[in-house]
Design an enzyme around this catalytic site. Structure first.
Site, PDB file in Angstrom:
ATOM      1  N   ASN A   7       0.570  10.215  -1.605  1.00 60.15           N
ATOM      2  CA  ASN A   7       1.057   9.428  -0.349  1.00 60.15           C
ATOM      3  C   ASN A   7       2.094   9.934   0.590  1.00 60.15           C
ATOM      4  O   ASN A   7       3.341  10.337   0.162  1.00 60.15           O
ATOM      5  CB  ASN A   7       1.602   8.087  -1.152  1.00 60.15           C
ATOM      6  CG  ASN A   7       2.033   6.890  -0.159  1.00 60.15           C
ATOM      7  OD1 ASN A   7       1.901   7.257   1.146  1.00 60.15           O
ATOM      8  ND2 ASN A   7       2.644   5.936  -0.492  1.00 60.15           N
ATOM      9  N   LYS A  14       4.691  11.419  -2.037  1.00 62.62           N
ATOM     10  CA  LYS A  14       4.551  11.143  -3.534  1.00 62.62           C
ATOM     11  C   LYS A  14       3.162  11.637  -4.139  1.00 62.62           C
ATOM     12  O   LYS A  14       2.290  11.601  -3.552  1.00 62.62           O
ATOM     13  CB  LYS A  14       4.676   9.654  -3.598  1.00 62.62           C
ATOM     14  CG  LYS A  14       5.947   8.914  -2.859  1.00 62.62           C
ATOM     15  CD  LYS A  14       6.007   7.514  -2.975  1.00 62.62           C
ATOM     16  CE  LYS A  14       7.271   6.663  -2.391  1.00 62.62           C
ATOM     17  NZ  LYS A  14       7.138   5.193  -2.471  1.00 62.62           N
ATOM     18  N   ARG A  95      -3.609   7.972   0.516  1.00 62.46           N
ATOM     19  CA  ARG A  95      -3.300   6.494   0.768  1.00 62.46           C
ATOM     20  C   ARG A  95      -3.306   6.637   2.522  1.00 62.46           C
ATOM     21  O   ARG A  95      -2.592   7.410   2.973  1.00 62.46           O
ATOM     22  CB  ARG A  95      -1.861   6.112   0.408  1.00 62.46           C
ATOM     23  CG  ARG A  95      -1.716   4.577   0.695  1.00 62.46           C
ATOM     24  CD  ARG A  95      -0.437   4.707   1.474  1.00 62.46           C
ATOM     25  NE  ARG A  95      -0.018   3.182   1.876  1.00 62.46           N
ATOM     26  CZ  ARG A  95       1.109   2.809   2.090  1.00 62.46           C
ATOM     27  NH1 ARG A  95       2.159   3.671   2.088  1.00 62.46           N
ATOM     28  NH2 ARG A  95       1.362   1.641   2.738  1.00 62.46           N
ATOM     29  N   ASP A 152      -5.164   0.798   2.986  1.00 68.55           N
ATOM     30  CA  ASP A 152      -4.413  -0.439   2.805  1.00 68.55           C
ATOM     31  C   ASP A 152      -5.178  -1.437   3.494  1.00 68.55           C
ATOM     32  O   ASP A 152      -5.015  -2.773   3.087  1.00 68.55           O
ATOM     33  CB  ASP A 152      -2.959  -0.220   3.629  1.00 68.55           C
ATOM     34  CG  ASP A 152      -1.975   0.441   2.787  1.00 68.55           C
ATOM     35  OD1 ASP A 152      -2.301   1.234   1.742  1.00 68.55           O
ATOM     36  OD2 ASP A 152      -0.859   0.088   2.942  1.00 68.55           O
ATOM     37  N   ASN A 215      10.505  -1.896   0.737  1.00 66.37           N
ATOM     38  CA  ASN A 215      10.912  -1.997   2.070  1.00 66.37           C
ATOM     39  C   ASN A 215      10.042  -2.768   2.835  1.00 66.37           C
ATOM     40  O   ASN A 215      10.679  -3.054   4.048  1.00 66.37           O
ATOM     41  CB  ASN A 215      10.914  -0.373   2.192  1.00 66.37           C
ATOM     42  CG  ASN A 215      11.760  -0.200   3.737  1.00 66.37           C
ATOM     43  OD1 ASN A 215      12.874  -0.971   3.793  1.00 66.37           O
ATOM     44  ND2 ASN A 215      11.352   0.663   4.425  1.00 66.37           N
TER      45      ASN A 215
END
Length: 298
Positions: A7, A14, A95, A152, A215
């Protein structure tokens, strides 16, 4: 089979390395503050004895190329590593925040897919460029690995027409693809599956409301395992109040502010995307919803 999941954010990477046959996480970590004067790389790995250990280093990581290369070095290091060479990694999952209506499922990455992701940059200017950067760097470092994009927006492609169309002239959808797309799809799909498992019921028979709180934050209505409505819209700005995003605001506010302040559309867009936040709404510290929840108990 080893699969690396990434990601890539604007200043972070990440990652997790999975050994698929035994459903084992072999290594994971986070490179953060990429491009700043001092970066932090936290690498967690499993030893041959099955013990989890952590390695942290602070030194400047100039860009994503250097960051991912350092991650690969740690994965192969005699002390912190779990693989012998990069070719052991069979596939890499990325992602990607916005896939528009071009992608309804996980997709193998080729030049056409990259072009389609680039075309969605105006819809997710803070996310898609960083996601693309991670893809391009990974294709260079792992030329033989299959690369897949997980969007997403894909989970919400099941929205019915009455949920995804806005009450604006239909020509705006036909010409500019202005519609509700929804985000955090992988999170909502996972939470729905976990809820069904917890309830010991089939996901197909459940009507659920799922929440993604971080967040960024969003809600989704899920019927029989399919998304039928969600709070985010054309972009990740809509819906709930978030860490650095305003969430839903009366559209008239921006015309009013433009008249009163003399600011242009671009400047007001930045205000709604990066300045307005949940910290302004409550007397708490931190942008993440979890931090706000924790502070309630202090």
């Amino acid at each position: 089979m080893l699969i690396l999941v990434m990601n890539a954010g604007s200043s972070s990477i990440k990652y997790k390395l999975f050994e698929v046959a035994h459903h084992q996480v072999m290594a994971s970590g986070l490179a953060e503050k990429i491009g700043e004067s001092s970066s932090i790389l936290t690498h967690v790995y499993m030893t041959a004895a099955g013990e989890e250990k952590q390695h942290v280093e602070e030194s400047r990581i100039a860009d994503h190329q250097q960051g991912l290369q350092r991650i690969v070095d740690l994965l192969m290091d005699p002390h912190t590593g779990v693989i012998g060479n990069p070719s052991e990694i069979t596939a890499i999952g990325h992602r990607v925040v916005h896939g528009g209506d071009a992608f309804q499922a996980t997709t193998l990455i080729d030049d056409r897919v990259i072009a389609d992701i680039e075309a969605c940059i105006p819809l997710a200017p803070l996310h898609n460029p960083a996601n693309l950067m991670g893809i391009q760097v990974a294709r260079t470092i792992f030329p033989d690995a299959a690369q897949a994009a997980v969007f997403d927006t894909a989970f919400h492609q099941s929205l019915p027409v009455e949920a995804y169309l806005y009450a604006i002239p239909f020509a705006f959808y036909e010409k500019y693809k202005i519609r509700r797309y929804g985000f955090h799809g992988t999170s909502h799909a996972f939470v729905a599956e976990e809820a069904a498992a917890f309830l010991k019921r089939s996901l197909a028979e459940l009507n659920l409301i799922t929440l993604h709180l971080g967040n960024g934050a969003s809600m989704a209505a899920i019927k029989g395992g399919r998304s039928v409505d969600t709070t985010m819209g054309l972009t990740p700005l809509a819906g709930l109040v978030m860490g650095t995003r305003s969430g839903d605001v009366d559209p008239g506010v921006f015309g009013y502010l433009a008249d009163r302040t003399g600011r242009g559309v671009d400047e007001l867009h930045v205000v709604s995307e990066r300045v307005v936040d949940c910290q302004h709404c409550v007397d708490r510290t931190g942008h993440d919803v979890l931090h706000l929840l924790d502070s309630l108990w202090e």
